[in-house]
Design an enzyme around this catalytic site. Structure first.
Site, PDB file in Angstrom:
ATOM      1  CE1 TYR A 184      -4.171  -1.816   0.567  1.00 61.01           C
ATOM      2  CE2 TYR A 184      -2.748  -3.248   1.969  1.00 61.01           C
ATOM      3  CZ  TYR A 184      -3.953  -3.025   1.171  1.00 61.01           C
ATOM      4  OH  TYR A 184      -4.925  -3.981   1.190  1.00 61.01           O
ATOM      5  CD  GLU A 227      -4.751  -7.404   1.424  1.00 59.85           C
ATOM      6  OE1 GLU A 227      -4.553  -6.343   1.817  1.00 59.85           O
ATOM      7  OE2 GLU A 227      -5.280  -8.430   2.067  1.00 59.85           O
TER       8      GLU A 227
HETATM    9  C1  NOJ Z   1      -4.237  -5.927   5.076  1.00 58.97           C
HETATM   10  C2  NOJ Z   1      -5.170  -7.154   5.225  1.00 58.97           C
HETATM   11  O1  NOJ Z   1      -4.894  -8.116   4.621  1.00 58.97           O
HETATM   12  C3  NOJ Z   1      -6.705  -6.497   4.988  1.00 58.97           C
HETATM   13  O2  NOJ Z   1      -7.259  -7.342   5.735  1.00 58.97           O
HETATM   14  C4  NOJ Z   1      -6.807  -5.035   5.160  1.00 58.97           C
HETATM   15  O3  NOJ Z   1      -8.125  -4.799   5.285  1.00 58.97           O
HETATM   16  C5  NOJ Z   1      -6.056  -4.254   4.442  1.00 58.97           C
HETATM   17  N1  NOJ Z   1      -4.572  -4.838   4.194  1.00 58.97           N
HETATM   18  C6  NOJ Z   1      -6.071  -2.998   4.550  1.00 58.97           C
HETATM   19  O4  NOJ Z   1      -5.360  -2.562   5.858  1.00 58.97           O
END
Ligand code: NOJ
Length: 463
Positions: free
Chosen positions: A300, A368
């Protein structure tokens, strides 16, 4: 506008996790897990909420899969809830839980969407926590491997992509050092995070061995693990800051991936932590090394890192939340952004290149990536999420740059499909490309949903 085209077989998807969306916390035979219990403790979740109902995905399967189909995604990453399948974590199987995931998998396949399944996204069955001590128990790997075997047996004919753990370092640090995630322990912050992570690694290796020895040849799938990452940018050109940034990488990604690549923790961790860091036996090392078909990367943000002599056994660096330059400028990130850090797209490229170099150019899946935003009261404002589009465009361009430089990225999963239960932040953070009205559970696409749909159709990002 320059356009960056992705390879023909690149996989586009969205990601979720069970506790954050399913709800139905005590329906159809599901057993309780540590997040069910933790969220009930006063003061633990900022808005006093929980994932007990979440966005009621459990009762909206058809609708939710149809909406994914309309987005055009080729894949969907979700997690299975251990105690929905094995209410006590071991022993008796809950067939209703199995049926729920069967229905989801079948709906996805009918819609042409490949399931990518995470076995553990933070919900230790409460019975295992209370009976044995959860991840602190050295025999927990056998329990996890047995649960994994059951999942391979029941779902592996149709699920071809598995991940054992989501963000092992978050499980260890947030659950056992800072106490901000279940099980909320802070009693031995100098040792328990390392013990927890050690057992997660051994559990991973055992589950992968089960898959490889008993299932992989017939089922023809792949198995990996999803790591939590940030890019540590040295705060200055000074050698000591660069070394601190290097150590910050060791203490996050290196901690959880070096053992899987070369059978041991990074030397800088051993040097600073000494005996607090457990050791692997030669047999364990054999099981660990190479125990993945791809590396999952959750990413992120970046953080600026500088050296400090004053801190204890951690990596002895100071993590600044704000980077010097090259960041996207978002008000929301400067203010209440929960994890600290900057949206620095080039940090994503650097991180991917670093992971690729350090671990012998493995296949990588972005499991992600997404944009944090405060939950807004006005639905119309929530739907106009242009900052998210700006973020995604820039991050996807950076990912493309890493691929051009030779990083083998196979796919990308946007976090997340719906605004959902964001752990200790409750529902105050909205990361979805669909807004959910909790009074009637109506799902409404934000602008970013249309953006993502077009990006998938074009298989390209323009910047
Ligand atoms: C990390 C996690 O895997 C996920 O569950 C979470 O909602 C997101 N990143 C955002 O924090």
């Amino acid at each position: 506008m320059a356009s960056r085209q992705f390879p023909e077989h690149f996989v586009w998807g969205t990601a979720t996790s069970s506790y954050q969306i399913e709800g139905a916390w005590d329906e159809d035979g599901k057993g309780p897990h540590i997040w069910d219990a933790y969220a009930m403790l006063p003061g633990r979740i900022k808005d006093g909420s929980s994932g007990a109902i979440a966005i009621d995905h459990y009762h909206h399967l058809e609708e939710d899969v149809a909406l994914m189909k309309s987005l055009g995604v080729q894949a969907y990453r979700f997690s299975m809830c251990w105690s929905r399948i094995l209410p006590r974590g071991e022993g008796e199987v809950n067939e209703a839980g199995i049926a729920f995931y069967n229905r989801l998998i079948d709906l996805l396949l009918e819609a042409g969407i490949a399931p990518y399944v995470t076995l553990y996204h933070w919900e230790m069955p409460l019975a295992l926590e209370m009976t044995y001590g959860g991840w602190l128990y050295e025999g927990i790997d056998d329990h996890f491997a047995a649960y994994a075997r059951l999942c391979f047996e029941r779902f592996g004919d149709r699920v071809k992509q598995w991940m054992t753990f989501n963000e092992s370092n978050a499980i260890a640090e947030c659950g056992y050092r800072w106490g901000v995630h279940a099980p909320g322990r802070m009693a031995n912050p100098d040792t328990e995070p390392y013990l927890c992570a050690h057992h997660l690694l051994l559990s991973h290796a055992k589950a992968v061995a089960v898959y490889r020895q008993e299932f992989q040849a017939q089922q023809n799938g792949q198995i990996g693990i999803a790591h939590n990452t940030y890019w540590p940018e040295p705060a200055s050109e000074k050698a000591e800051d660069r070394e601190a940034a290097e150590r910050a990488f060791d203490f996050t990604v290196g901690w959880l991936h070096d053992p899987l690549y070369r059978g041991d923790y990074p030397a800088s961790m051993r040097q600073r932590l000494g005996e607090k860091l457990p050791s692997f036996s030669p047999e364990e090392q054999k099981l660990l090394i190479g125990s993945y078909d791809y590396i999952g990367i959750n990413h992120y943000l970046s953080k600026s890192v500088s050296h400090s002599d004053e801190l204890g056994d951690d990596f002895s660096g100071v993590i600044g939340t704000k980077m010097k330059e090259g960041c996207l400028d978002f008000d929301a990130w400067d203010q209440g952004y929960p994890h600290g850090g900057s949206a620095y797209p080039d940090g994503f490229r650097k991180l991917l290149e670093k992971v690729s170099q350090r671990y012998g150019q493995p296949p990588i899946v972005i499991t992600e990536n997404g944009f944090f935003q405060e939950t807004l009261a006005e639905t119309s404002a929530a739907l106009a999420d242009d900052d998210r589009i700006t973020y995604l465009n820039a991050y996807l361009a950076a990912m493309h740059d890493a691929m051009t430089a030779g990083v083998d990225v196979l796919g990308y999963f946007l976090w997340t499909l719906f605004d959902n239960f964001e752990w200790s932040e409750g529902y105050q953070v909205a990361m979805g490309i669909y807004h959910v009205d909790h009074t009637n559970m109506r799902r409404t696409p934000k602008r970013s949903a249309a953006f993502y749909q077009k990006l998938i159709a074009d298989n390209a990002v323009s910047l």
